[in-house]
Design an enzyme around this catalytic site. Structure first.
Site, PDB file in Angstrom:
ATOM      1  N   SER A  52       0.942  -1.319   0.144  1.00  0.00           N
ATOM      2  CA  SER A  52      -0.107  -0.028   0.062  1.00  0.00           C
ATOM      3  C   SER A  52       0.709   1.299   0.016  1.00  0.00           C
ATOM      4  O   SER A  52       1.875   1.179   0.980  1.00  0.00           O
ATOM      5  CB  SER A  52      -1.011   0.082   1.234  1.00  0.00           C
ATOM      6  OG  SER A  52      -1.532   1.144   1.491  1.00  0.00           O
TER       7      SER A  52
ATOM      8  N   GLY B 239      -7.977   1.092 -10.562  1.00  0.00           N
ATOM      9  CA  GLY B 239      -8.971   0.963 -11.699  1.00  0.00           C
ATOM     10  C   GLY B 239      -8.078   0.944 -13.027  1.00  0.00           C
ATOM     11  O   GLY B 239      -6.846   0.483 -13.188  1.00  0.00           O
TER      12      GLY B 239
ATOM     13  N   TYR C 291     -11.672  -4.556  -7.343  1.00  0.00           N
ATOM     14  CA  TYR C 291     -12.044  -3.755  -6.163  1.00  0.00           C
ATOM     15  C   TYR C 291     -12.734  -2.447  -7.058  1.00  0.00           C
ATOM     16  O   TYR C 291     -14.037  -2.414  -6.890  1.00  0.00           O
ATOM     17  CB  TYR C 291     -10.635  -3.344  -5.608  1.00  0.00           C
ATOM     18  CG  TYR C 291     -10.832  -2.652  -4.384  1.00  0.00           C
ATOM     19  CD1 TYR C 291     -10.584  -3.128  -3.309  1.00  0.00           C
ATOM     20  CD2 TYR C 291     -11.274  -1.088  -4.424  1.00  0.00           C
ATOM     21  CE1 TYR C 291     -10.818  -2.422  -1.850  1.00  0.00           C
ATOM     22  CE2 TYR C 291     -11.573  -0.495  -3.263  1.00  0.00           C
ATOM     23  CZ  TYR C 291     -11.426  -1.006  -1.915  1.00  0.00           C
ATOM     24  OH  TYR C 291     -11.544  -0.560  -0.836  1.00  0.00           O
TER      25      TYR C 291
HETATM   26  C1  LIG Z   1      -9.823   2.929  -1.605  1.00  0.00           C
HETATM   27  C2  LIG Z   1      -8.838   1.885  -1.525  1.00  0.00           C
HETATM   28  C3  LIG Z   1      -8.472   0.828  -0.536  1.00  0.00           C
HETATM   29  C4  LIG Z   1      -7.612   0.076  -0.722  1.00  0.00           C
HETATM   30  N1  LIG Z   1      -7.093  -0.808   0.202  1.00  0.00           N
HETATM   31  C5  LIG Z   1      -6.388  -1.726   0.276  1.00  0.00           C
HETATM   32  C6  LIG Z   1      -6.037  -2.401   1.478  1.00  0.00           C
HETATM   33  O1  LIG Z   1      -6.210  -2.029   2.829  1.00  0.00           O
HETATM   34  N2  LIG Z   1      -5.071  -3.404   1.366  1.00  0.00           N
HETATM   35  C7  LIG Z   1      -4.631  -3.755   0.305  1.00  0.00           C
HETATM   36  O2  LIG Z   1      -3.999  -4.805   0.055  1.00  0.00           O
HETATM   37  N3  LIG Z   1      -5.140  -3.006  -1.128  1.00  0.00           N
HETATM   38  C8  LIG Z   1      -5.899  -1.977  -1.018  1.00  0.00           C
HETATM   39  N4  LIG Z   1      -6.223  -1.386  -2.065  1.00  0.00           N
HETATM   40  C9  LIG Z   1      -5.850  -2.095  -3.299  1.00  0.00           C
HETATM   41  C10 LIG Z   1      -6.872  -2.918  -4.058  1.00  0.00           C
HETATM   42  O3  LIG Z   1      -6.954  -4.065  -3.296  1.00  0.00           O
HETATM   43  C11 LIG Z   1      -6.395  -3.285  -5.339  1.00  0.00           C
HETATM   44  O4  LIG Z   1      -5.343  -4.072  -5.175  1.00  0.00           O
HETATM   45  C12 LIG Z   1      -6.016  -2.253  -6.228  1.00  0.00           C
HETATM   46  O5  LIG Z   1      -7.228  -1.246  -6.058  1.00  0.00           O
HETATM   47  C13 LIG Z   1      -6.135  -2.483  -7.842  1.00  0.00           C
HETATM   48  O6  LIG Z   1      -7.176  -3.229  -8.157  1.00  0.00           O
HETATM   49  P1  LIG Z   1      -8.685  -2.467  -9.047  1.00  0.00           P
HETATM   50  O7  LIG Z   1      -7.899  -1.630 -10.029  1.00  0.00           O
HETATM   51  O8  LIG Z   1      -9.609  -3.643  -9.044  1.00  0.00           O
HETATM   52  O9  LIG Z   1      -9.170  -1.493  -7.820  1.00  0.00           O
HETATM   53  C14 LIG Z   1      -7.235  -0.334  -2.013  1.00  0.00           C
HETATM   54  C15 LIG Z   1      -7.772  -0.005  -2.987  1.00  0.00           C
HETATM   55  C16 LIG Z   1      -8.345   1.301  -2.958  1.00  0.00           C
HETATM   56  C17 LIG Z   1      -8.815   2.065  -4.405  1.00  0.00           C
END
Ligand SMILES: Cc1cc2nc3c(=O)[nH]c(=O)nc-3n(C[C@H](O)[C@H](O)[C@H](O)COP(=O)(O)O)c2cc1C
Length: 225
Positions: free
Chosen positions: A64, A157, A207
């Protein structure tokens, strides 16, 4: 920013109270913002012990960008030390609870190929059970013209899709089929999910698109993958 939430005890209590849920439960664990990296393993171990009885797998978040210094735990030496401590504890907990709970490391999309090669060796040597590729990116190239492009934090995203998939592909080529990979980052359609599988993922996660498209997208992808 850190991980603002009521903590591992509250998370475990929530899961215990959700009696009717029979899906797969992955716990995502991270160190506290004010814990120095040299003591990070202590935080992860506390979370591992608490989550182990109720989790189906545990994702160790090393990537993160919103917790200062957290990504330094992705250094080859730091991650080897952490993996060693967590694997030792995992084995003890497996005996204690009579079940195996796989440990997955979640990594960033902003690693170069040398770094990925070194980490892959660490993961293979250390017996990592699985990898989650990837977290959000610090890269703003895809949103360079956006008025908020320079805000702090991780970008998720659509703009992370290519980097995330390239990272997944590189890890897959180094790990072979020895460590399964969950592909995540910018999936917004069946085609995107298929690209992650083609790049070497065994499973996918969503996500950001869930916010825009809801459970329908999950059904569509799960039906056709
Ligand atoms: C608001 C937000 C909070 C997130 N919190 C975490 C987290 O606590 N731990 C983690 O490993 N990834 C976290 N992520 C990352 C997502 O789990 C994911 O790996 C990342 O957003 C890429 O996937 P996506 O494009 O489908 O969102 C977070 C992402 C967002 C946007």
């Amino acid at each position: 920013m850190g991980f603002n939430n009521p903590g591992i005890h509250a998370g475990v209590a929530n899961v215990r109270s959700a009696k009717s849920f029979d899906g797969i439960i992955g716990f995502n664990i991270g160190k506290n913002k004010d814990t120095p990296n040299e003591n990070a393993a202590d935080d992860y171990l506390i979370c591992l012990r608490e989550a182990f009885p109720v989790a189906d797998y545990i994702a160790v978040n090393l990537s993160s960008p919103n917790t200062p210094g957290l990504r330094d735990l992705q250094g080859a030496e730091a991650s080897a030390r952490l993996l060693d401590r967590l694997k030792t504890e995992q084995q003890k907990l497996a005996t204690e609870h009579g079940k195996q709970v796989p440990l997955l490391f979640k990594i960033a999309p902003d690693l170069n190929e040398t770094h990925i090669r070194d980490l892959s060796k660490v993961f293979l040597d250390g017996g990592l059970d699985g990898l989650i590729a990837t977290n959000t990116t610090l890269d703003r190239e895809k949103v360079a013209d956006h008025p908020r492009a320079n805000e702090a934090g991780g970008l998720s995203g659509r703009p992370v899709f290519e980097k995330s998939t390239a990272t997944l592909r590189m890890f897959a080529s180094h790990l072979g089929s020895k460590i399964p990979i969950i592909g995540v980052g910018g999936i917004s359609s069946l085609k995107d999910a298929q690209s992650k599988i083609a790049a070497g993922a065994s499973l996918v996660q969503i996500y950001t698109s869930f916010i825009y498209q809801g459970p329908k997208l999950v059904r569509e992808i799960a039906k056709s993958l």
